[in-house]
Motif scaffolding. Structure first.
Motif, PDB file in Angstrom:
ATOM      1  N   THR A   1    -108.672   7.840 -13.333  1.00  0.00           N
ATOM      2  CA  THR A   1    -108.764   6.389 -13.319  1.00  0.00           C
ATOM      3  C   THR A   1    -109.907   5.986 -12.082  1.00  0.00           C
ATOM      4  O   THR A   1    -110.794   5.135 -12.584  1.00  0.00           O
ATOM      5  CB  THR A   1    -107.381   5.879 -13.052  1.00  0.00           C
ATOM      6  OG1 THR A   1    -106.678   6.015 -14.072  1.00  0.00           O
ATOM      7  CG2 THR A   1    -107.689   4.371 -12.923  1.00  0.00           C
ATOM      8  N   PHE A   2    -109.971   6.698 -10.926  1.00  0.00           N
ATOM      9  CA  PHE A   2    -110.593   6.462 -10.010  1.00  0.00           C
ATOM     10  C   PHE A   2    -112.184   6.945  -9.845  1.00  0.00           C
ATOM     11  O   PHE A   2    -113.167   6.386  -9.558  1.00  0.00           O
ATOM     12  CB  PHE A   2    -109.985   6.580  -8.433  1.00  0.00           C
ATOM     13  CG  PHE A   2    -109.097   5.565  -8.308  1.00  0.00           C
ATOM     14  CD1 PHE A   2    -109.320   4.223  -7.799  1.00  0.00           C
ATOM     15  CD2 PHE A   2    -107.866   6.103  -7.919  1.00  0.00           C
ATOM     16  CE1 PHE A   2    -108.188   3.418  -7.639  1.00  0.00           C
ATOM     17  CE2 PHE A   2    -106.636   5.165  -7.531  1.00  0.00           C
ATOM     18  CZ  PHE A   2    -106.961   3.898  -7.221  1.00  0.00           C
ATOM     19  N   ARG A   3    -112.112   8.198 -10.388  1.00  0.00           N
ATOM     20  CA  ARG A   3    -113.351   9.141 -10.084  1.00  0.00           C
ATOM     21  C   ARG A   3    -114.041   9.190 -11.473  1.00  0.00           C
ATOM     22  O   ARG A   3    -115.231   9.540 -11.418  1.00  0.00           O
ATOM     23  CB  ARG A   3    -112.799  10.466  -9.388  1.00  0.00           C
ATOM     24  CG  ARG A   3    -114.168  11.347  -9.453  1.00  0.00           C
ATOM     25  CD  ARG A   3    -114.791  10.937  -8.356  1.00  0.00           C
ATOM     26  NE  ARG A   3    -116.196  11.491  -7.940  1.00  0.00           N
ATOM     27  CZ  ARG A   3    -117.018  11.608  -8.619  1.00  0.00           C
ATOM     28  NH1 ARG A   3    -117.312  10.794  -9.843  1.00  0.00           N
ATOM     29  NH2 ARG A   3    -118.065  12.351  -8.243  1.00  0.00           N
ATOM     30  N   ALA A   4    -113.678   8.949 -12.662  1.00  0.00           N
ATOM     31  CA  ALA A   4    -114.469   9.154 -13.899  1.00  0.00           C
ATOM     32  C   ALA A   4    -115.570   8.343 -13.967  1.00  0.00           C
ATOM     33  O   ALA A   4    -115.642   7.309 -13.363  1.00  0.00           O
ATOM     34  CB  ALA A   4    -113.555   9.125 -15.117  1.00  0.00           C
TER      35      ALA A   4
ATOM     36  N   PRO B   1    -118.336  -2.319  -4.716  1.00  0.00           N
ATOM     37  CA  PRO B   1    -119.562  -2.270  -4.202  1.00  0.00           C
ATOM     38  C   PRO B   1    -119.823  -0.743  -3.928  1.00  0.00           C
ATOM     39  O   PRO B   1    -119.086   0.058  -4.044  1.00  0.00           O
ATOM     40  CB  PRO B   1    -119.095  -2.737  -2.929  1.00  0.00           C
ATOM     41  CG  PRO B   1    -117.860  -3.831  -3.342  1.00  0.00           C
ATOM     42  CD  PRO B   1    -117.045  -3.195  -4.335  1.00  0.00           C
ATOM     43  N   PRO B   2    -121.171  -0.700  -4.226  1.00  0.00           N
ATOM     44  CA  PRO B   2    -121.562   0.854  -3.982  1.00  0.00           C
ATOM     45  C   PRO B   2    -121.065   1.809  -2.933  1.00  0.00           C
ATOM     46  O   PRO B   2    -120.892   3.010  -3.092  1.00  0.00           O
ATOM     47  CB  PRO B   2    -123.242   0.551  -3.973  1.00  0.00           C
ATOM     48  CG  PRO B   2    -123.432  -0.783  -4.541  1.00  0.00           C
ATOM     49  CD  PRO B   2    -122.289  -1.550  -4.247  1.00  0.00           C
ATOM     50  N   LYS B   3    -120.828   0.888  -1.690  1.00  0.00           N
ATOM     51  CA  LYS B   3    -120.287   1.861  -0.612  1.00  0.00           C
ATOM     52  C   LYS B   3    -118.980   2.372  -0.731  1.00  0.00           C
ATOM     53  O   LYS B   3    -118.487   3.221  -0.263  1.00  0.00           O
ATOM     54  CB  LYS B   3    -120.069   0.839   0.821  1.00  0.00           C
ATOM     55  CG  LYS B   3    -119.221  -0.237   0.475  1.00  0.00           C
ATOM     56  CD  LYS B   3    -119.036  -1.096   1.798  1.00  0.00           C
ATOM     57  CE  LYS B   3    -118.365  -2.536   1.626  1.00  0.00           C
ATOM     58  NZ  LYS B   3    -118.000  -3.062   2.794  1.00  0.00           N
ATOM     59  N   TRP B   4    -118.301   1.844  -1.895  1.00  0.00           N
ATOM     60  CA  TRP B   4    -116.905   2.355  -1.963  1.00  0.00           C
ATOM     61  C   TRP B   4    -116.834   3.391  -2.951  1.00  0.00           C
ATOM     62  O   TRP B   4    -115.936   4.383  -2.849  1.00  0.00           O
ATOM     63  CB  TRP B   4    -116.105   1.238  -2.850  1.00  0.00           C
ATOM     64  CG  TRP B   4    -115.395   0.299  -1.848  1.00  0.00           C
ATOM     65  CD1 TRP B   4    -115.918  -0.794  -1.211  1.00  0.00           C
ATOM     66  CD2 TRP B   4    -113.961   0.506  -1.113  1.00  0.00           C
ATOM     67  NE1 TRP B   4    -114.766  -1.543  -0.486  1.00  0.00           N
ATOM     68  CE2 TRP B   4    -113.806  -0.603  -0.415  1.00  0.00           C
ATOM     69  CE3 TRP B   4    -113.139   1.427  -1.558  1.00  0.00           C
ATOM     70  CZ2 TRP B   4    -112.433  -0.741   0.213  1.00  0.00           C
ATOM     71  CZ3 TRP B   4    -111.842   1.258  -0.965  1.00  0.00           C
ATOM     72  CH2 TRP B   4    -111.694   0.047   0.061  1.00  0.00           C
ATOM     73  N   LYS B   5    -118.139   3.796  -3.631  1.00  0.00           N
ATOM     74  CA  LYS B   5    -118.014   4.828  -4.373  1.00  0.00           C
ATOM     75  C   LYS B   5    -117.864   6.300  -3.330  1.00  0.00           C
ATOM     76  O   LYS B   5    -117.122   7.270  -3.989  1.00  0.00           O
ATOM     77  CB  LYS B   5    -119.380   5.122  -5.139  1.00  0.00           C
ATOM     78  CG  LYS B   5    -119.409   4.178  -6.254  1.00  0.00           C
ATOM     79  CD  LYS B   5    -120.507   4.206  -7.045  1.00  0.00           C
ATOM     80  CE  LYS B   5    -120.399   3.443  -8.468  1.00  0.00           C
ATOM     81  NZ  LYS B   5    -121.749   3.444  -9.450  1.00  0.00           N
TER      82      LYS B   5
ATOM     83  N   THR C   1    -114.530  10.820  -1.283  1.00  0.00           N
ATOM     84  CA  THR C   1    -113.985  11.501  -0.130  1.00  0.00           C
ATOM     85  C   THR C   1    -112.673  11.544  -0.342  1.00  0.00           C
ATOM     86  O   THR C   1    -112.118  12.793  -0.327  1.00  0.00           O
ATOM     87  CB  THR C   1    -114.488  10.768   1.341  1.00  0.00           C
ATOM     88  OG1 THR C   1    -115.729  10.749   1.303  1.00  0.00           O
ATOM     89  CG2 THR C   1    -113.858  11.527   2.235  1.00  0.00           C
ATOM     90  N   ARG C   2    -111.997  10.604  -1.099  1.00  0.00           N
ATOM     91  CA  ARG C   2    -110.529  10.701  -0.961  1.00  0.00           C
ATOM     92  C   ARG C   2    -109.982  11.502  -2.387  1.00  0.00           C
ATOM     93  O   ARG C   2    -109.045  12.392  -2.129  1.00  0.00           O
ATOM     94  CB  ARG C   2    -109.796   9.197  -1.424  1.00  0.00           C
ATOM     95  CG  ARG C   2    -110.181   8.173  -0.322  1.00  0.00           C
ATOM     96  CD  ARG C   2    -109.556   8.427   1.064  1.00  0.00           C
ATOM     97  NE  ARG C   2    -109.887   7.470   1.989  1.00  0.00           N
ATOM     98  CZ  ARG C   2    -109.304   6.302   1.894  1.00  0.00           C
ATOM     99  NH1 ARG C   2    -108.420   5.807   1.327  1.00  0.00           N
ATOM    100  NH2 ARG C   2    -109.693   5.291   3.076  1.00  0.00           N
TER     101      ARG C   2
ATOM    102  N   ALA D   1    -110.158  15.044  -1.056  1.00  0.00           N
ATOM    103  CA  ALA D   1    -109.037  15.607  -0.627  1.00  0.00           C
ATOM    104  C   ALA D   1    -107.719  15.609  -1.364  1.00  0.00           C
ATOM    105  O   ALA D   1    -107.060  16.648  -1.312  1.00  0.00           O
ATOM    106  CB  ALA D   1    -108.605  14.308   0.435  1.00  0.00           C
ATOM    107  N   CYS D   2    -107.739  15.232  -2.547  1.00  0.00           N
ATOM    108  CA  CYS D   2    -106.629  15.128  -3.586  1.00  0.00           C
ATOM    109  C   CYS D   2    -106.658  16.617  -4.294  1.00  0.00           C
ATOM    110  O   CYS D   2    -105.883  17.253  -4.432  1.00  0.00           O
ATOM    111  CB  CYS D   2    -106.701  14.114  -4.605  1.00  0.00           C
ATOM    112  SG  CYS D   2    -106.152  12.189  -3.927  1.00  0.00           S
ATOM    113  N   LEU D   3    -107.948  16.736  -4.526  1.00  0.00           N
ATOM    114  CA  LEU D   3    -108.253  18.212  -5.246  1.00  0.00           C
ATOM    115  C   LEU D   3    -107.950  19.328  -4.119  1.00  0.00           C
ATOM    116  O   LEU D   3    -107.412  20.447  -4.616  1.00  0.00           O
ATOM    117  CB  LEU D   3    -109.650  18.240  -5.848  1.00  0.00           C
ATOM    118  CG  LEU D   3    -110.008  17.306  -6.774  1.00  0.00           C
ATOM    119  CD1 LEU D   3    -111.599  17.362  -6.994  1.00  0.00           C
ATOM    120  CD2 LEU D   3    -109.196  17.524  -8.025  1.00  0.00           C
TER     121      LEU D   3
END
Length: 598
Positions: free
Chosen positions: A507-510, A520-524, A529-530, A533-535
């Motif tokens: 949901t967050f990464r696709a 906003p672009p900075k959030w990508k 990064t998060r 860390a999950c993977l």
């Protein structure tokens, strides 16, 4: 042409003639109406007489008048045509005729239609489960399926390398009976079962697995997951090895997600409505009228108990729900538990389960405009009376959501704060914001809950003085970047799969993620990064902890507003056994069986 169609042609031609009233007519006139030769017209009239549709007294000689009487009233003609269409499995045409009846006639007719649903047994004592279904399913390709209800069809038709047990909360063998990695978690090998057959009879091999993943890679070359896949190859006759560019401890969890169903080597989506898989059922028909599945006799985990499943495509189905289910033959149905609570009786068993996931509203931060102002975003948040909406619309909405995953802590916070509804503060924030009366574009895709949510959001905003226009688009278009960036706000829902952490990673990464593409672009970079860390994390609890922190940060900025959690329910007569509800609120059909009547 069918006999009833000929009859209808004659009835339309002589529309002023009453039923059961004899009238004179020339044979030539009838032949012209039926667009037949004189000889064929005589044969059609003989057949109509034999079926007691007409009384026919032919005149002697060419040019002499005959006598015709209509014995079938127009309403009875319509009913017969409907039954004939249903018997021929032309459900769409039958529905169109039913829709032409008045409301009372429709209700009477649907009582009879309901007898067609539930478990049926034919002359061969085959168990057939028949249910109404709201729409046609034209694509059953794991690379393209987006709706959770369509994913449930894939579960009946296909298998993945690894499954996931929601009861045991662990990965379980499926097409692969064992899997292992090297010490770096960069090399994973999956060992395949022997003797697994696709529906067309050919045996599963590493080539099918390799093709399935390379096909996804070729279709989505920029996809984040496949960016980590360096190589995939046949490491033995019954083994497949994946080499990764990163250390991914969660790789088996990713391989068990719903886009990783295994398809035959060489298949690239041709006839995607009729896929060939290894699952417990094979699809034998899929058109605008019906979806038909039959048991896979050689299924490696055991043949299903049901012999056949028929889903009749019936938009806006208005058949009976629970109030008449026990009196008729409706063995299984889905319903809104609160709306039908008073009608549940002892002859029915009802399963209910809180759906993990929720509806949410995302603000588009790529599009310039007033929603760049956090005060406007917070004002909209405070204007949404979530508890009031639940009381108004009822249905399956259970409680306001504070995140994607329901927790008891979330529930107590929602009860105390009444879901942060504060119209007074909302008006103050709006007045202080940069909003100047612009019409905000609210996008969603078409289903009843999304339409209700969109109207509720629109009404709440207009109560503050914020103008909102609703745009309904197909779900396939909504995930296209060119479409989503036109929206100021997007209202959708996310049903978390068997592994909530892996679904949230997607949901967050696709690349097609609404959240990712509207931030906003900075959030990508923050998301990337998060997710990495999950993977790297080996446990679900670690991954969920990281993902909850991410969603909370997005909430603090009012980029993302959570709306409601839903309750799913399924009810069935007690003659059906083996029914369990999966995380999508759907039923897995493989274990369903009928207790014989003694």
């Amino acid at each position: 042409m069918k006999l009833l169609d000929y009859y209808e042609k004659l009835r339309d031609r002589f529309g002023t003639i009453a039923d059961f009233q004899a009238f004179p007519v020339l044979m030539e006139e009838i032949a012209e109406t039926l667009d037949c030769t004189r000889r064929n017209t005589a044969l059609v009239l003989q057949r109509m007489s034999a079926e007691h549709l007409i009384e026919w007294r032919p005149g002697r000689g060419r040019g002499n008048q005959s006598e015709l009487k209509f014995l079938l009233a127009r309403q009875e003609l319509t009913e017969r045509k409907i039954h004939e269409l249903i018997g021929n499995e032309s459900i769409q045409e039958a529905w169109q005729l039913i829709a032409s009846l008045d409301e009372i006639q429709q209700q009477e007719f649907m009582r009879g239609i309901n007898l067609q649903f539930g478990i049926q047994s034919n002359e061969e004592e085959l168990d057939i489960l028949r249910l109404p279904y709201s729409r046609q399913v034209s694509v059953l390709d794991p690379a393209q399926v987006l709706r959770s209800s369509d994913v449930n069809w894939l579960r009946q038709l296909m298998n993945k390398l690894i499954g996931y047990s929601t009861k045991e909360k662990r990965l379980v063998p499926s097409l692969a009976h064992h899997w292992e990695s090297d010490a770096t978690f960069k090399k994973w090998t999956f060992h395949l079962r022997k003797g697994v057959r696709f529906h067309d009879g050919h045996l599963l091999s590493p080539c099918d697995v390799i093709h399935s993943f390379k096909r996804l890679l070729s279709r989505f070359p920029s996809d984040w997951m496949y960016g980590y896949l360096a190589n995939i190859y046949e490491s033995s006759k019954y083994s497949v090895t994946f080499e990764l560019t990163e250390s991914i401890a969660a790789f088996p969890n990713i391989v068990s997600t719903d886009r990783c169903y295994i398809v035959p080597n060489g298949w690239d989506g041709e006839h995607s409505h009729m896929p060939n898989g290894t699952g417990p059922f094979r699809i034998v028909k899929n058109n605008s009228s019906m979806i038909v599945l039959e048991a896979h006799e050689h299924y490696f985990e055991g043949r299903p108990h049901l012999d056949r499943i028929e889903m009749w495509i019936w938009p806006n189905y208005k058949g009976s729900t629970l109030e008449t289910a026990s009196k008729q033959n409706v063995d299984m149905l889905y319903y809104d538990p609160q709306a039908n609570e008073a009608t549940v009786n002892q002859e029915l068993t009802t399963l209910q389960e809180l759906e993990q996931g929720c509806n949410y509203l995302i603000f588009n931060q790529i599009k310039p405009g007033p929603l760049q102002d956090i005060r406007l975003r917070e004002a909209i948040h405070l204007s949404l009376d979530r508890w009031g909406m639940i009381g108004r619309w009822n249905g399956t909405r259970l409680m306001p959501a504070k995140g994607f995953i329901f927790t008891e802590e979330n529930e107590s916070e929602m009860q105390r704060g009444k879901a942060s509804y504060n119209p007074t503060k909302a008006k103050e924030l709006l007045a202080a914001s940069s909003y100047k009366g612009e019409a905000l574009q609210l996008y969603t895709y078409d289903n009843p809950y999304n339409r209700e949510n969109a109207k509720w959001i629109q009404s709440s905003c207009e109560g503050l003085g914020i103008q909102v226009d609703i745009q309904i688009v197909p779900v396939e278009q909504l995930v296209e970047t060119a479409v989503m960036i036109q929206a100021d706000m997007i209202s959708v829902g996310e049903v978390l799969g068997e592994q909530p952490d892996i679904t949230l990673i997607e949901t967050f990464r696709a690349d097609s993620s609404l959240i990712r593409n509207c931030l906003p672009p900075k959030w990508k970079q923050t998301i990337d990064t998060r997710i990495m860390a999950c993977l790297h994390a080996s446990s679900q609890s670690e991954r969920l902890s990281i993902l909850r922190e991410l969603q909370d940060e997005l909430q603090e900025e009012y980029y993302l507003l959570f709306l409601h959690h839903h309750m799913r329910a399924v009810s069935h007569q007690n003659s059906l056994n083996g029914i369990s509800m999966n995380v999508w609120g759907e039923v897995d059909y493989k274990e369903i069986w009928r207790r014989p009547k003694v």
